[in-house]
Write an enzyme that holds these catalytic residues in place. Structure first.
Site, PDB file in Angstrom:
ATOM      1  N   HIS A  12     -26.628 -26.304  83.608  1.00 21.81           N
ATOM      2  CA  HIS A  12     -25.703 -27.301  83.011  1.00 21.81           C
ATOM      3  C   HIS A  12     -24.225 -26.424  82.993  1.00 21.81           C
ATOM      4  O   HIS A  12     -24.097 -25.401  82.665  1.00 21.81           O
ATOM      5  CB  HIS A  12     -25.965 -27.639  81.686  1.00 21.81           C
ATOM      6  CG  HIS A  12     -25.417 -28.806  81.158  1.00 21.81           C
ATOM      7  ND1 HIS A  12     -24.281 -28.804  80.508  1.00 21.81           N
ATOM      8  CD2 HIS A  12     -25.375 -30.172  81.308  1.00 21.81           C
ATOM      9  CE1 HIS A  12     -23.614 -29.700  80.222  1.00 21.81           C
ATOM     10  NE2 HIS A  12     -24.467 -30.743  80.618  1.00 21.81           N
ATOM     11  N   LYS A  59     -27.806 -32.340  73.975  1.00 21.05           N
ATOM     12  CA  LYS A  59     -27.183 -31.209  73.469  1.00 21.05           C
ATOM     13  C   LYS A  59     -27.188 -30.603  72.173  1.00 21.05           C
ATOM     14  O   LYS A  59     -28.598 -30.822  71.862  1.00 21.05           O
ATOM     15  CB  LYS A  59     -25.788 -31.485  73.674  1.00 21.05           C
ATOM     16  CG  LYS A  59     -25.408 -31.978  75.196  1.00 21.05           C
ATOM     17  CD  LYS A  59     -23.969 -31.940  75.713  1.00 21.05           C
ATOM     18  CE  LYS A  59     -23.756 -32.615  77.051  1.00 21.05           C
ATOM     19  NZ  LYS A  59     -22.298 -32.527  77.409  1.00 21.05           N
ATOM     20  N   SER A  92     -19.861 -38.568  81.459  1.00 18.47           N
ATOM     21  CA  SER A  92     -19.305 -39.997  80.825  1.00 18.47           C
ATOM     22  C   SER A  92     -19.892 -41.248  81.295  1.00 18.47           C
ATOM     23  O   SER A  92     -19.137 -42.225  81.458  1.00 18.47           O
ATOM     24  CB  SER A  92     -17.930 -39.716  80.895  1.00 18.47           C
ATOM     25  OG  SER A  92     -17.056 -38.936  80.410  1.00 18.47           O
ATOM     26  N   ASN A  98     -29.475 -35.886  77.725  1.00 21.80           N
ATOM     27  CA  ASN A  98     -29.472 -34.520  77.344  1.00 21.80           C
ATOM     28  C   ASN A  98     -28.729 -34.640  75.822  1.00 21.80           C
ATOM     29  O   ASN A  98     -27.323 -34.881  75.932  1.00 21.80           O
ATOM     30  CB  ASN A  98     -28.295 -33.763  78.378  1.00 21.80           C
ATOM     31  CG  ASN A  98     -28.033 -32.448  78.022  1.00 21.80           C
ATOM     32  OD1 ASN A  98     -28.579 -32.065  76.973  1.00 21.80           O
ATOM     33  ND2 ASN A  98     -27.203 -31.926  78.598  1.00 21.80           N
ATOM     34  N   GLU A 125     -22.683 -33.033  88.423  1.00 21.33           N
ATOM     35  CA  GLU A 125     -21.982 -33.532  87.232  1.00 21.33           C
ATOM     36  C   GLU A 125     -20.734 -32.574  87.232  1.00 21.33           C
ATOM     37  O   GLU A 125     -20.415 -31.448  86.965  1.00 21.33           O
ATOM     38  CB  GLU A 125     -22.770 -32.864  86.059  1.00 21.33           C
ATOM     39  CG  GLU A 125     -24.032 -33.393  85.866  1.00 21.33           C
ATOM     40  CD  GLU A 125     -24.557 -33.205  84.226  1.00 21.33           C
ATOM     41  OE1 GLU A 125     -24.719 -34.350  83.409  1.00 21.33           O
ATOM     42  OE2 GLU A 125     -24.509 -32.036  83.696  1.00 21.33           O
ATOM     43  N   GLY A 136     -18.059 -35.448  78.966  1.00 15.19           N
ATOM     44  CA  GLY A 136     -17.644 -35.401  77.630  1.00 15.19           C
ATOM     45  C   GLY A 136     -16.233 -35.715  77.686  1.00 15.19           C
ATOM     46  O   GLY A 136     -15.284 -35.724  76.333  1.00 15.19           O
ATOM     47  N   GLU A 142     -22.105 -26.485  80.849  1.00 17.44           N
ATOM     48  CA  GLU A 142     -21.993 -25.698  79.588  1.00 17.44           C
ATOM     49  C   GLU A 142     -22.723 -24.402  79.493  1.00 17.44           C
ATOM     50  O   GLU A 142     -22.232 -23.360  79.010  1.00 17.44           O
ATOM     51  CB  GLU A 142     -22.162 -26.686  78.349  1.00 17.44           C
ATOM     52  CG  GLU A 142     -21.388 -27.704  78.167  1.00 17.44           C
ATOM     53  CD  GLU A 142     -21.798 -29.159  77.666  1.00 17.44           C
ATOM     54  OE1 GLU A 142     -23.063 -28.876  76.901  1.00 17.44           O
ATOM     55  OE2 GLU A 142     -21.168 -30.129  77.944  1.00 17.44           O
TER      56      GLU A 142
HETATM   57  P1  PGA Z   1     -21.761 -36.557  78.903  1.00 15.23           P
HETATM   58  O1  PGA Z   1     -22.321 -35.431  79.452  1.00 15.23           O
HETATM   59  O2  PGA Z   1     -22.433 -37.947  79.225  1.00 15.23           O
HETATM   60  O3  PGA Z   1     -21.256 -36.743  77.548  1.00 15.23           O
HETATM   61  O4  PGA Z   1     -20.333 -36.702  79.580  1.00 15.23           O
HETATM   62  C1  PGA Z   1     -23.168 -35.409  80.294  1.00 15.23           C
HETATM   63  C2  PGA Z   1     -23.752 -34.037  80.414  1.00 15.23           C
HETATM   64  O5  PGA Z   1     -23.145 -33.159  80.140  1.00 15.23           O
HETATM   65  O6  PGA Z   1     -25.076 -33.913  81.119  1.00 15.23           O
END
Ligand code: PGA
Length: 250
Positions: free
Chosen positions: A95, A11, A213, A9, A167, A173, A97
């Protein structure tokens, strides 16, 4: 045996040139792999070009979101049918976010899931608890609700195109990742809820990715945990070496 599914992803990262450079390396080094399913989720404006760049390879391409409505006066939105029209295979929905920065609730996410499946797309439905919810021992309640509500009115015949991503919000992140035991426990719980909704056989086939992460350094450990069928990678998916490192860690 469920085949592992590793998705990147991106983003709101990369620009046209770096996006195309990344997919060209991925295509060359992983585009023929059959032992693992691979997908990338670029920003929508690059979707069609990334689709073309990966045409004929085994790497799928998807979008990071879609509208819950089929067409009309929805300024700024993109429909699931449009995504399919430019060659997208899949879409990420729910997601964290989208849930937490853009306040998307379960009902809206469910409408998106249904319209995306109806458009023929594969869906990665994300669920996950916040740190506060985990500390309050609400993890199962929250992810169970997100799964059940997210899949309301989804017919069993569409489940072949569904992946669930667990997640934990506190791991996205942040550099903190769930331990393999924490991921396994959440995945087993989700699989049980899913079995209650759709019976054992589809639940056995359902792939549940872990996200939060994931990096080349921890990918092997997390991918070998029970009930973990792949991962949804954010930060480490926008550089060829780190994404390939994760793909090669299994
Ligand atoms: P990250 O994000 O690997 O940067 O923690 C994962 C995600 O949001 O799908």
């Amino acid at each position: 045996m469920r085949k592992k599914y590793i998705a990147g992803n991106w983003k709101m990262n990369l620009e046209r040139k770096s996006a195309l450079a990344l997919v060209s390396v991925l295509r060359e080094r992983a585009g023929a792999r059959e032992d693992v399913d691979i997908a990338v989720f670029p920003p929508c404006v690059y979707l069609a070009e990334v689709v073309r760049a990966l045409e004929g390879s085994n790497i799928k391409v998807g979008a990071q979101n879609c509208c819950d409505q089929p067409a009309g006066a929805f300024t700024g939105e993109i429909s699931a049918a449009m995504l399919a029209d430019v060659g997208a295979d899949a879409v990420i929905l729910g997601h964290s976010e989208r849930r937490h920065v853009y306040n998307e609730g379960d009902e809206l996410i469910n409408a998106k899931v249904r319209i995306a499946l109806a458009a023929g797309l594969e869906v990665i439905l994300c669920v996950g608890e916040t740190l506060e919810e985990r500390n309050g021992k609400l993890t199962e309640k929250v992810i169970g609700r997100q799964l059940t509500a997210g899949l309301a009115l989804v017919a069993a015949r569409e489940l072949g195109r569904l992946t669930v991503a667990y997640e934990p919000v506190w791991a996205i992140g942040t550099g903190l990742n769930a331990t393999p035991a924490q991921a396994s426990a959440a995945h087993a719980y989700l699989r049980g809820v899913f079995a209650g909704m759709y019976q054992e056989a589809p639940a056995e086939r359902l792939r549940i990715q872990y996200g939060g992460s994931v990096k080349p350094q921890n990918a092997r450990e997390i991918l070998s945990a029970n009930d973990v069928d792949g991962c949804l990678v954010g930060g480490a998916s926008i550089q060829a070496e780190s994404f390939l490192g994760i793909l090669e860690s299994r």
